[in-house]
Design an enzyme around this catalytic site. Sequence first.
Site, short mmCIF file in Angstrom:
data_model
loop_
_atom_site.label_atom_id
_atom_site.label_comp_id
_atom_site.label_asym_id
_atom_site.label_seq_id
_atom_site.Cartn_x
_atom_site.Cartn_y
_atom_site.Cartn_z
N THR A 32 0.85 -1.19 0.00
CA THR A 32 0.00 0.00 0.00
C THR A 32 0.89 1.24 0.00
OG1 THR A 32 -1.79 -1.14 1.14
CG2 THR A 32 -1.73 1.25 1.38
N GLY A 33 0.40 2.31 -0.66
CA GLY A 33 1.15 3.56 -0.69
C GLY A 33 1.46 3.96 -2.11
N THR A 35 4.35 4.28 -3.74
CA THR A 35 5.34 3.47 -4.46
C THR A 35 4.72 2.11 -4.81
OG1 THR A 35 6.94 4.53 -2.98
CG2 THR A 35 7.78 2.83 -4.48
N ASP A 87 6.32 -4.20 -1.31
CA ASP A 87 5.67 -3.11 -0.57
C ASP A 87 6.65 -1.94 -0.43
OD1 ASP A 87 3.83 -1.70 0.93
OD2 ASP A 87 3.56 -3.26 2.44
N GLY A 88 6.12 -0.78 -0.12
CA GLY A 88 6.95 0.40 0.14
C GLY A 88 7.35 0.46 1.60
N ASP A 90 8.51 3.63 4.89
CA ASP A 90 8.75 5.03 5.25
C ASP A 90 10.22 5.26 5.58
OD1 ASP A 90 5.97 5.72 5.08
OD2 ASP A 90 5.73 4.45 6.84
N LYS A 101 7.13 1.20 8.75
CA LYS A 101 6.04 1.27 7.79
C LYS A 101 4.77 1.74 8.49
CE LYS A 101 5.18 -1.97 4.92
NZ LYS A 101 4.82 -0.92 3.96
N GLU A 110 -0.21 -5.18 6.18
CA GLU A 110 1.12 -5.28 5.55
C GLU A 110 2.01 -6.24 6.33
OE1 GLU A 110 1.47 -0.89 3.47
OE2 GLU A 110 2.10 -1.09 5.54
N LYS A 128 14.38 7.52 1.56
CA LYS A 128 13.87 6.69 2.66
C LYS A 128 14.99 6.02 3.46
CE LYS A 128 9.45 7.11 1.34
NZ LYS A 128 8.69 6.08 0.70
C1 5RP Z 1 1.53 2.13 4.14
C2 5RP Z 1 3.01 2.02 4.09
C3 5RP Z 1 3.68 2.54 2.88
O1 5RP Z 1 4.33 1.49 2.25
C4 5RP Z 1 4.66 3.60 3.28
O2 5RP Z 1 3.94 4.60 3.98
C5 5RP Z 1 5.37 4.20 2.08
O3 5RP Z 1 4.44 4.89 1.28
P1 5RP Z 1 4.90 5.73 0.01
O4 5RP Z 1 5.42 4.76 -0.99
O5 5RP Z 1 3.65 6.44 -0.41
O6 5RP Z 1 5.97 6.70 0.48
O7 5RP Z 1 3.65 1.51 4.97
O8 5RP Z 1 1.02 1.70 5.36
#
Ligand code: 5RP
Length: 236
Positions: A32-33, A35, A87-88, A90, A101, A110, A128
């Site tokens: 989710t997010g 990326t 997954d992405g 933070d 995350k 996640e 990041k």
């Molecule tokens: C969602 C997450 C996302 O993977 C994380 O916030 C990164 O998001 P982005 O790719 O928009 O920076 O953990 O719960």
Amino acid sequence: MSDPHARDPLKRAAAERAVEFVENRMVLGLGTGSTAAFVVEALARRVAQGLSVVAIPTSEHTAEMARGLGIPLTNFGEHRRIDLAIDGADEVERGTLNLIKGHGGALLREKIVAAASERFIVVVDDEKLVDRLGERFPIPVEIVRFGWQATAAALEKLGTKPELRQTDGRTFITDGGDFILDCPFSSIAQPRQLEQVINMTVGVVENGLFLGRSTAVIVASDNGVDVMTPGAGEKA
Ligand code: 5RP
């Protein structure tokens, strides 16, 4: 205000590299997010070309997007294990590849998906990367709504100032119906201990520390795309 889409070309580059690891007949976990959304797009293009996969999404938002783009979805009732989740994150700690995350609010699903996956590939742009977790982001902690003030007070004793997450002036509610407390811990020296004490706090559902879960991190920067593996530093 800085352009929220300025990093999109890097996010897209990391996502497209990650999708190269997807093989026919895999069961996938979809993150989710912003990326992870590029991952969904890139995967959908491969599905349209004939790739056969099924995917478990980590949020209602990702589910809707994947469905709209023609990616077949599945669930844990049909598949207990996932071959590959993408997954992405933070924050990614250099060397350990431990993560924070949950800024997007999907940390619980996640983490369930990451825990059930043989391989967990994380896609980020180089902003990041941190030397120590907690440098840039608070730890999101998902908590049940009942008694949230008491849960926040208990977490405060760990040396943080929890903030109840708000979006557009309203309290943010997760897909599981819970609240999120964002808990800053400026530089986290012992993440495993912290993870344990946070999760032992009554009222806590899960926290956004992802420790020892990344099998690879794909980092896009202006110099190109690197694939990092735990303990191995960076390699091309
Ligand atoms: C969602 C997450 C996302 O993977 C994380 O916030 C990164 O998001 P982005 O790719 O928009 O920076 O953990 O719960």
